[in-house]
Design a protein around this motif. Structure first.
Motif, short mmCIF file in Angstrom:
data_model
loop_
_atom_site.label_atom_id
_atom_site.label_comp_id
_atom_site.label_asym_id
_atom_site.label_seq_id
_atom_site.Cartn_x
_atom_site.Cartn_y
_atom_site.Cartn_z
N HIS A 114 -4.96 -33.67 -14.24
CA HIS A 114 -4.91 -32.54 -13.31
C HIS A 114 -4.40 -31.25 -13.97
N HIS A 118 -6.31 -27.60 -14.50
CA HIS A 118 -5.87 -26.26 -14.07
C HIS A 118 -6.18 -25.25 -15.19
N SER A 142 2.73 -24.13 -10.60
CA SER A 142 2.30 -24.69 -9.32
C SER A 142 3.51 -25.21 -8.56
N ASP A 309 -5.12 -26.22 -5.74
CA ASP A 309 -5.84 -27.44 -6.11
C ASP A 309 -7.28 -27.45 -5.59
ZN ZN Z 1 -2.28 -28.41 -9.01
#
Ligand code: ZN
Ligand code: KG4
Length: 340
Positions: A114, A118, A142, A309
């Protein structure tokens, strides 16, 4: 770019957004996000409720992504999914679904980190958007992470600085909670800050060695400040909300920019990209534009839809793995802690 059409169906379910996207050769055909509203009343993400909501949302979200992309399941080349980091229950929903679907369709499965995604969101094929050149620095900011990453190739990334406690998104959200602003407070602090005086109140900046960050003391400083001021004037928050938000945001952005300056100096790399939910913040976006003028940096600021997200970023990471034939085994499992 390959001659054939490579269609990646991407699934993201690491926290409280159920998302699916379809990309053809790195270009977005659809990008669907179902944001879970259920957490708002609790002032934060409740893991058990998140995984239940993912279970409800995942089929309709994937269906919508395929319909919007006008792609039939049989034309999907591979399934990319978020393996981690994130909440275990949430990750399990996306991971199990991705595995079953890829197995059923007899197509490759591609695991994606993840946090790498990003960063790789900057490589989505978009008209009028320049992609960073290697090497560059990426600051991922984040609700769960705060990192400075040296990126030398798509999947060659080295974390050179990170938070030792809270993430920067938490500093926004927890400060907001202290001010009585609903979750997630980051976007609202940003909104009020735009009409306030950033120098009205002074908050201390943490002293942390090297390129690391710390935000837990900041939140406590905001709490003590608010307690002290409301003791003198119970209406202090209402009267000064915009100025308080502007001052909080100004301090947080200052902390981020100070470390970025240090990272640029230490690495000699002055190409800087940002990613993650907090990169939607108007203050950090402006600070980077200013840095281009003041210090000659080249900055890459993502489109708003790729900051928080989303599955498009999982899709672009999956696409670049597909090109390298970097496929995953069907025995792969979700990983809540997963390093870049
Ligand atoms: Zn994230
Ligand atoms: O990347 P993200 O959607 O989820 C995580 O992986 O954590 O980031 C969510 C975080 C939240 O803390 C939210 O308050 C923050 O990003 N955020 C903002 C803004 N938009 C979202 N913080 C400050 N200003 C914003 N405009």
């Amino acid at each position: 770019m390959p001659d054939q059409k490579i269609n990646i169906l991407a699934i993201e379910s690491s926290c409280d957004d159920t998302a699916a996207a379809v990309l053809c050769n790195g270009k977005i055909l659809s990008n669907i996000v179902a944001t879970q509203e259920v957490h708002q009343q609790y002032g934060g993400v409740v893991p058990e409720l998140a995984s239940r909501a993912h279970q409800q949302n995942i089929v309709p979200v994937i269906h919508q992504a395929l319909v919007k992309a006008n792609i039939d399941k049989k034309d999907v080349s591979a399934i990319a999914f978020t393996r981690g980091p994130g909440l275990m229950g949430s990750l399990l929903v996306g991971t199990s679904f991705a595995k079953s679907l890829a197995m059923g369709l007899k197509i490759p499965l591609i695991e994606v980190n993840h946090m790498q995604a990003h960063i790789l969101a900057h490589f989505i094929e978009e008209p009028d958007f320049q992609k960073p050149e290697f090497p560059f620095l990426a600051m991922t900011i984040s609700g769960g992470h705060t990192q400075i990453v040296k990126v030398t190739d798509y999947f060659k990334m080295e974390v050179i600085g990170e938070t030792i406690d809270d993430a920067v998104g938490e500093a926004f959200d927890k400060s907001a909670k202290i001010l009585g602003i609903s979750y997630p407070g980051g976007p609202l602090i940003d909104k009020y800050a735009q009409e306030g005086d950033p120098k009205a109140f002074k908050f201390p900046k943490p002293k942390v060695d090297g390129l690391n960050f710390s935000f837990s003391g900041f939140k406590t400083a905001v709490l003590y400040f608010v307690q002290r001021e409301t003791k003198n004037d119970p209406e202090f928050i209402d009267k000064n909300l915009k100025d308080i938000c502007a001052s909080i945001q100004y301090t947080i952005i200052g902390i981020l920019i100070d470390k970025l300056k240090k990272a640029v100096k230490e690495t000699g790399i002055n190409q800087v990209a940002i990613g993650g939910g907090v990169s939607a913040n108007s203050g950090i976006r402006q600070a980077l534009r200013d840095a281009e003028k003041k210090w000659g940096w080249k900055c890459y600021i993502p489109k708003f839809e790729y900051t928080t997200d989303n599955a498009a970023m999982i899709g672009i990471a999956g696409y670049h793995k597909y090109l390298k034939k970097d496929f995953s085994d069907f025995s792969i499992t979700a990983q809540s802690r997963y390093k870049i």
